[in-house]
Design a protein around this motif. Structure first.
Motif, PDB file in Angstrom:
ATOM      1  N   LEU A  37       0.827  -1.209   0.000  1.00 52.99           N
ATOM      2  CA  LEU A  37       0.000   0.000   0.000  1.00 52.99           C
ATOM      3  C   LEU A  37       0.862   1.259   0.000  1.00 52.99           C
ATOM      4  CD1 LEU A  37      -2.697  -1.113   2.617  1.00 52.99           C
ATOM      5  CD2 LEU A  37      -3.078  -0.799   0.162  1.00 52.99           C
ATOM      6  N   ILE A  38       1.903   1.275   0.830  1.00 47.84           N
ATOM      7  CA  ILE A  38       2.768   2.454   0.920  1.00 47.84           C
ATOM      8  C   ILE A  38       3.483   2.699  -0.406  1.00 47.84           C
ATOM      9  CG2 ILE A  38       4.840   3.386   2.027  1.00 47.84           C
ATOM     10  CD1 ILE A  38       3.937   1.840   4.583  1.00 47.84           C
ATOM     11  N   SER A  39       4.044   1.643  -0.990  1.00 43.55           N
ATOM     12  CA  SER A  39       4.800   1.821  -2.233  1.00 43.55           C
ATOM     13  C   SER A  39       3.892   2.233  -3.381  1.00 43.55           C
ATOM     14  CB  SER A  39       5.560   0.538  -2.576  1.00 43.55           C
ATOM     15  OG  SER A  39       4.677  -0.543  -2.816  1.00 43.55           O
ATOM     16  N   ARG A  40       2.692   1.689  -3.430  1.00 41.57           N
ATOM     17  CA  ARG A  40       1.749   2.068  -4.482  1.00 41.57           C
ATOM     18  C   ARG A  40       1.352   3.533  -4.354  1.00 41.57           C
ATOM     19  NH1 ARG A  40      -2.981  -2.037  -3.803  1.00 41.57           N
ATOM     20  NH2 ARG A  40      -3.980  -0.602  -5.270  1.00 41.57           N
ATOM     21  N   ALA A  41       1.110   3.988  -3.121  1.00 41.97           N
ATOM     22  CA  ALA A  41       0.723   5.388  -2.912  1.00 41.97           C
ATOM     23  C   ALA A  41       1.854   6.324  -3.330  1.00 41.97           C
ATOM     24  CB  ALA A  41       0.341   5.612  -1.450  1.00 41.97           C
ATOM     25  N   GLU A  42       3.080   6.004  -2.943  1.00 39.60           N
ATOM     26  CA  GLU A  42       4.195   6.868  -3.310  1.00 39.60           C
ATOM     27  C   GLU A  42       4.399   6.887  -4.817  1.00 39.60           C
ATOM     28  OE1 GLU A  42       8.575   8.089  -1.779  1.00 39.60           O
ATOM     29  OE2 GLU A  42       7.882   6.069  -1.287  1.00 39.60           O
ATOM     30  N   LYS A  43       4.310   5.718  -5.446  1.00 41.30           N
ATOM     31  CA  LYS A  43       4.485   5.633  -6.894  1.00 41.30           C
ATOM     32  C   LYS A  43       3.412   6.426  -7.625  1.00 41.30           C
ATOM     33  CE  LYS A  43       4.997   2.282 -10.679  1.00 41.30           C
ATOM     34  NZ  LYS A  43       4.999   0.834 -11.036  1.00 41.30           N
ATOM     35  N   ALA A  44       2.206   6.461  -7.079  1.00 38.50           N
ATOM     36  CA  ALA A  44       1.091   7.161  -7.716  1.00 38.50           C
ATOM     37  C   ALA A  44       1.109   8.660  -7.456  1.00 38.50           C
ATOM     38  CB  ALA A  44      -0.236   6.574  -7.242  1.00 38.50           C
ATOM     39  N   GLY A  45       2.056   9.140  -6.654  1.00 42.79           N
ATOM     40  CA  GLY A  45       2.200  10.575  -6.459  1.00 42.79           C
ATOM     41  C   GLY A  45       1.557  11.149  -5.218  1.00 42.79           C
ATOM     42  N   TYR A  46       1.136  10.301  -4.285  1.00 41.47           N
ATOM     43  CA  TYR A  46       0.559  10.811  -3.036  1.00 41.47           C
ATOM     44  C   TYR A  46       1.665  11.477  -2.227  1.00 41.47           C
ATOM     45  CZ  TYR A  46      -3.745   8.255  -4.031  1.00 41.47           C
ATOM     46  OH  TYR A  46      -4.914   7.803  -4.599  1.00 41.47           O
ATOM     47  N   GLU A  47       1.337  12.614  -1.596  1.00 38.48           N
ATOM     48  CA  GLU A  47       2.338  13.424  -0.909  1.00 38.48           C
ATOM     49  C   GLU A  47       2.636  12.947   0.500  1.00 38.48           C
ATOM     50  OE1 GLU A  47       1.010  17.416  -0.704  1.00 38.48           O
ATOM     51  OE2 GLU A  47       0.729  17.629  -2.853  1.00 38.48           O
ATOM     52  N   ALA A  48       1.622  12.431   1.180  1.00 35.60           N
ATOM     53  CA  ALA A  48       1.772  12.118   2.595  1.00 35.60           C
ATOM     54  C   ALA A  48       1.073  10.818   2.926  1.00 35.60           C
ATOM     55  CB  ALA A  48       1.199  13.250   3.454  1.00 35.60           C
ATOM     56  N   LEU A  49       1.596  10.162   3.957  1.00 37.05           N
ATOM     57  CA  LEU A  49       0.986   8.956   4.501  1.00 37.05           C
ATOM     58  C   LEU A  49       0.351   9.326   5.834  1.00 37.05           C
ATOM     59  CD1 LEU A  49       0.811   5.815   3.975  1.00 37.05           C
ATOM     60  CD2 LEU A  49       2.686   5.629   5.620  1.00 37.05           C
ATOM     61  N   VAL A  50      -0.931   9.023   5.993  1.00 31.73           N
ATOM     62  CA  VAL A  50      -1.669   9.360   7.210  1.00 31.73           C
ATOM     63  C   VAL A  50      -1.938   8.064   7.959  1.00 31.73           C
ATOM     64  CG1 VAL A  50      -3.735  10.447   8.154  1.00 31.73           C
ATOM     65  CG2 VAL A  50      -2.708  11.347   6.052  1.00 31.73           C
ATOM     66  N   LEU A  51      -1.181   7.822   9.017  1.00 31.48           N
ATOM     67  CA  LEU A  51      -1.312   6.595   9.797  1.00 31.48           C
ATOM     68  C   LEU A  51      -2.388   6.790  10.858  1.00 31.48           C
ATOM     69  CD1 LEU A  51      -0.234   3.731  10.493  1.00 31.48           C
ATOM     70  CD2 LEU A  51       1.366   4.874  12.072  1.00 31.48           C
TER      71      LEU A  51
END
Length: 359
Positions: A143-157
């Motif tokens: 999930l984290i790698s897909r979000a970063e690859k897709a251009g998401y700026e931040a991870l909200v835990l």
């Protein structure tokens, strides 16, 4: 939608469309006695604005800088699961609606449009990804790698979902996803089974996770890291010590532990604990008016995230409904600034509000 002039108007319109099964109970309901849900809304009435006059407010600036980038006004969209329950276009429409007004959209792990679908549908929207930390670490990595690859700026835990809160409405009236929807960020076998993902007897989320997870996440991504669900100064201090980029003061919309403070009442303690560190403080929960946003900013929040109102807009009018709800928040915030003698949202401070005890 021309006759819908406030966020509560969208509540009434959405309820008329979504009460046929357990959908409304899921989207709107809180846990147990719904104390946290109800008090989060009422708590804003315990603060009033202290207007100042004979100030030049002929030109007002609502913009803000969040994690180093501009937003047109300090109201974003909180993460909410399974938005195709509200509208067939789901999270894609909601993200596009947020982008249309120049603000941030947070996509839920439990979304019915995938990480990639939302990024492709809303390329001009600032996107953050909310993570429910799973027992299976490989799922988190994916999930984290897909979000970063897709251009998401931040991870909200999200921190406050070790177990799923007891939401009585859904226990009485279970709901199912529409036939054209699934939990889109997971493999099809799990992605079609909402009940499996919410089963407290066989939890898929990691209940053993500790503050050590921050360093582990830092090793997986260069995205900014925001912690959602903090309500105490003690945890805010630990967040600062762990060098997170942001905190969302939140009680999960009153859907988890029912006997907790409204976020607006917990905000000052968290802001004081964060102090002059680089960690930014945001808030969600109970915000139904632009003046509520003003009060939260005055008590130290740098930005406010809204949830249910956006879902009501989505249910009523898809992308356009989301945009109109956000425009209502913006226009009401702008009006509050003008009538309180503040020209810029960044100038709102603790002197702008005071505590009040209605009789």
């Amino acid at each position: 939608m021309l006759k819908l002039v406030c966020v509560d108007d969208f509540y009434t319109a959405a309820k008329s469309k979504l009460t046929a099964d357990g959908t409304w109970d899921y989207l709107e309901g809180g846990s147990d006695d719904q104390f946290a849900l109800q008090q989060s809304r009422k708590a804003f009435q315990r603060y009033v604005v202290r207007p100042r006059f004979l100030r030049d407010v002929s030109t007002r600036d609502l913009s803000a800088t969040i994690l180093g980038k501009n937003v047109s006004f300090p109201v974003g969209v909180a993460p909410m699961a399974m938005q195709k329950l509200a509208h067939p276009d789901g999270e894609c429409a909601a993200a596009m609606g947020a982008g249309a007004v120049g603000t941030i959209y947070i996509l839920s792990t439990m979304s019915t449009c995938s990480i990639e679908e939302v990024a492709n549908a809303a390329p001009n929207t600032r996107l953050w990804f909310q993570l429910y930390y799973q027992k299976d670490r490989n799922v988190n990595i994916d999930l984290i790698s897909r979000a970063e690859k897709a251009g998401y700026e931040a991870l909200v835990l999200t921190l406050d979902t070790q177990m799923i809160g007891k939401r009585r409405g859904n226990l009485r009236t279970p709901f199912n996803l529409p036939e054209n929807a699934k939990l889109a960020n997971f493999e099809s076998s799990a992605g079609n089974d909402v009940n499996k993902m919410r089963d407290n007897s066989k939890p898929v989320r990691d209940m053993s996770v500790t503050w050590d997870v921050i360093n582990w996440i830092r090793g997986q991504t260069t995205m900014k890291l925001v912690l959602k669900g903090i309500l105490t100064g003690e945890d805010a201090t630990l967040a600062v010590e762990n060098k997170v980029d942001g905190i969302i003061v939140s009680n999960h919309g009153g859907r988890q532990l029912d006997c907790v403070l409204p976020p607006i009442d917990a905000l000052a303690e968290v802001v004081a604990a964060v102090g002059k560190s680089d960690c930014e403080v945001y808030m969600d929960g109970g915000v139904s008016l632009g003046s509520d946003v003003f009060k939260a900013l005055a008590l130290g929040a740098k930005m406010v995230f809204v949830g249910r109102g956006v879902l009501w807009g989505l249910a009523v009018g898809g992308q356009q409904g989301v945009t109109k709800v956000l425009d209502i928040y913006r226009s009401e915030l702008d009006l509050t600034l003008a009538l309180s003698g503040v020209a810029k949202s960044c100038q709102i401070n603790s002197a702008c509000v005071q505590a009040y005890s209605p009789q």
